[in-house]
Write a protein that holds these residues in place. Structure first.
Motif, short mmCIF file in Angstrom:
data_model
loop_
_atom_site.label_atom_id
_atom_site.label_comp_id
_atom_site.label_asym_id
_atom_site.label_seq_id
_atom_site.Cartn_x
_atom_site.Cartn_y
_atom_site.Cartn_z
N LEU A 1 -28.24 -10.75 -17.58
CA LEU A 1 -28.38 -11.73 -16.49
C LEU A 1 -29.83 -12.15 -16.30
O LEU A 1 -30.45 -11.91 -15.27
N THR A 2 -30.36 -12.77 -17.34
CA THR A 2 -31.67 -13.43 -17.22
C THR A 2 -31.45 -14.67 -16.36
O THR A 2 -30.32 -14.92 -15.90
N TYR A 3 -32.48 -15.51 -16.23
CA TYR A 3 -32.33 -16.76 -15.46
C TYR A 3 -31.15 -17.58 -15.98
O TYR A 3 -30.56 -18.36 -15.24
N ALA A 4 -30.80 -17.41 -17.28
CA ALA A 4 -29.75 -18.24 -17.89
C ALA A 4 -28.35 -17.65 -17.76
O ALA A 4 -27.37 -18.32 -18.07
N GLY A 5 -28.27 -16.41 -17.32
CA GLY A 5 -26.96 -15.75 -17.21
C GLY A 5 -26.41 -15.96 -15.81
O GLY A 5 -27.11 -15.74 -14.82
N ASN A 6 -25.16 -16.38 -15.73
CA ASN A 6 -24.61 -16.74 -14.43
C ASN A 6 -23.15 -16.28 -14.36
O ASN A 6 -22.28 -16.85 -15.03
N LEU A 7 -22.90 -15.29 -13.53
CA LEU A 7 -21.53 -14.75 -13.45
C LEU A 7 -20.55 -15.73 -12.83
O LEU A 7 -19.33 -15.58 -12.99
N GLU A 8 -21.08 -16.76 -12.16
CA GLU A 8 -20.20 -17.78 -11.60
C GLU A 8 -19.41 -18.48 -12.72
O GLU A 8 -18.30 -18.96 -12.48
#
Ligand code: NAD
Ligand code: TYD
Length: 335
Positions: free
Chosen positions: A35-42
């Motif tokens: 979940l770096t800035y580019a990882g989004n669990l949404e």
């Protein structure tokens, strides 16, 4: 079948998770993402409650975390999407690209060997081949000539995969894809940046003369290709994946403005990216002929579909564009 998908909270990885649950019932997925800035669990909220889905927040370069995971689960295949993926960020901050893209891949290769994973799929990029003149195409035997820290880190990972196949007999394959577009793409990349800026009536920053060429492929067509390669690709082989769909950046930006009914006066020419590759174009005959891969999306329909997705998911991209991204944007564009 149990799959380990790394980077599944990013753009292509999350589209791939959706493809697995839509098209391949019975397959279970473990998604490892730091979940770096580019990882989004949404991106994954429609799958989180599925019994066949599990998310683990971990860094692929963290050997002890990977050891814990691989010793607890027997994976049939690993598909490695996890990477720092943006060329501009690799110019200002190369080190993290080496950590995630090179060392991270090496840790996964070690784990795949040690825990006898049947199949390893490395998601690479056409950028490892460098830049093309006005004619010609990248084929799988084109020499590697990466020009950015990003592409150099991806080429390094490809060479490690090759070495693990050759030295240790790992059952691995490599895919090299052209530029993707579609839902859930982080709005730092050309297409979603231009769509969301236009929707906010902000300037559209075009690098240099806008005449660089990219070969655009819908992410769903890419994901289908990856599934085919995982199932049927020959061990040790590289498969190029491309859209046969070349666009000058400027023409593409103008096309987006037409779809959005916004004026061309929003276009702003900004300082060129250092080392900017002029042209990418993929020859995808190998995957078409050997594995029967076919494109589903034609570009005008795919682009309209993508624009509509960003129109329908304003909260998603407004959230993504807030906070830390604002700081990055100011530093990158001075706009
Ligand atoms: P992305 O930046 O949208 O997503 C990357 C994901 O990896 C994010 O969820 C991030 O949190 C995760 N990640 C990063 N470092 C990690 C680490 N060390 N450990 C665990 N997770 C980590 O990228 P994307 O566009 O979805 O690209 C996915 C893959 O496809 C990358 O390997 C990229 O090089 C390759 N690729 C992308 C394109 C493209 O057009 N986007 C084209 C060809 C190849
Ligand atoms: P990008 O989406 O960053 O992908 P890549 O560099 O990996 O191909 O950029 C696609 C093209 O668009 C590339 O030629 C750079 C250009 N570009 C701009 O002109 N302005 C921008 O703000 C961005 C992000 C990219």
């Amino acid at each position: 079948m149990k799959l380990l998908i790394t980077g599944g909270a990013g753009f292509i990885g999350s589209n791939f998770v959706h493809l697995v649950f839509n098209d391949h019932p019975g397959v279970s997925v473990v998604n490892v993402d730091s979940l770096t800035y580019a990882g989004n669990l949404e991106n994954l909220k429609s799958v989180v409650n599925k019994p066949d889905y599990r998310f683990i927040k971990a860094d692929i370069a963290d050997r002890s975390a990977m050891e814990e995971l691989f010793s607890a689960e027997q994976f049939d295949a690993v598909i490695n999407f996890a990477a720092e993926s943006h060329v501009d960020r690799s110019i200002t901050e190369p080190e993290i690209f080496l950590k995630s893209n090179v060392f991270g891949t090496q840790v996964l290769l070690d784990m795949a060997l040690k825990y006898k994973v049947d199949r390893f799929v490395q998601i690479s990029t056409d950028e490892v081949y460098g830049s093309l003149p006005a004619t010609g195409y990248f084929v799988e035997t084109t020499p590697l000539a990466p020009n950015s820290p990003y592409s150099a880190s991806k080429a390094s990972a490809d060479l490690l995969v090759r070495a693990y196949i050759h030295t240790f007999g790992l059952n691995a394959v490599i895919t090299r894809c052209s530029n993707n577009y579609g839902p859930y793409q982080f709005p730092e990349k050309l297409i979603p940046l231009m769509i969301t800026n236009a929707l906010e009536a902000k300037q559209l920053p075009v690098y240099g003369d806008g005449m660089n060429v990219r070969d655009w492929l819908h992410v769903e067509d890419h994901c289908k290709a990856i599934w085919l390669v995982m199932e049927k690709g020959r061990t040790g082989e590289v498969y190029n994946i491309g859209g046969s769909n070349e666009w000058h950046n400027l023409d593409l930006v103008k096309e987006l403005l037409t779809i959005l009914n916004q004026p061309e006066s929003l276009i702003t020419y900004v300082k060129d990216r250092p080392g900017h590759d002029r042209r990418y174009a993929i020859d995808a005959s190998k995957i078409r002929n050997e594995l029967g891969w076919e494109l589903k999306y034609d570009f005008p329909a795919g682009l309209r579909h993508t624009v509509q997705w960003y129109l329908d998911h304003r909260t998603w991209w407004e959230r993504v564009k807030s906070g830390a991204y604002q700081e990055y944007y100011k530093k990158q564009y001075n706009l």
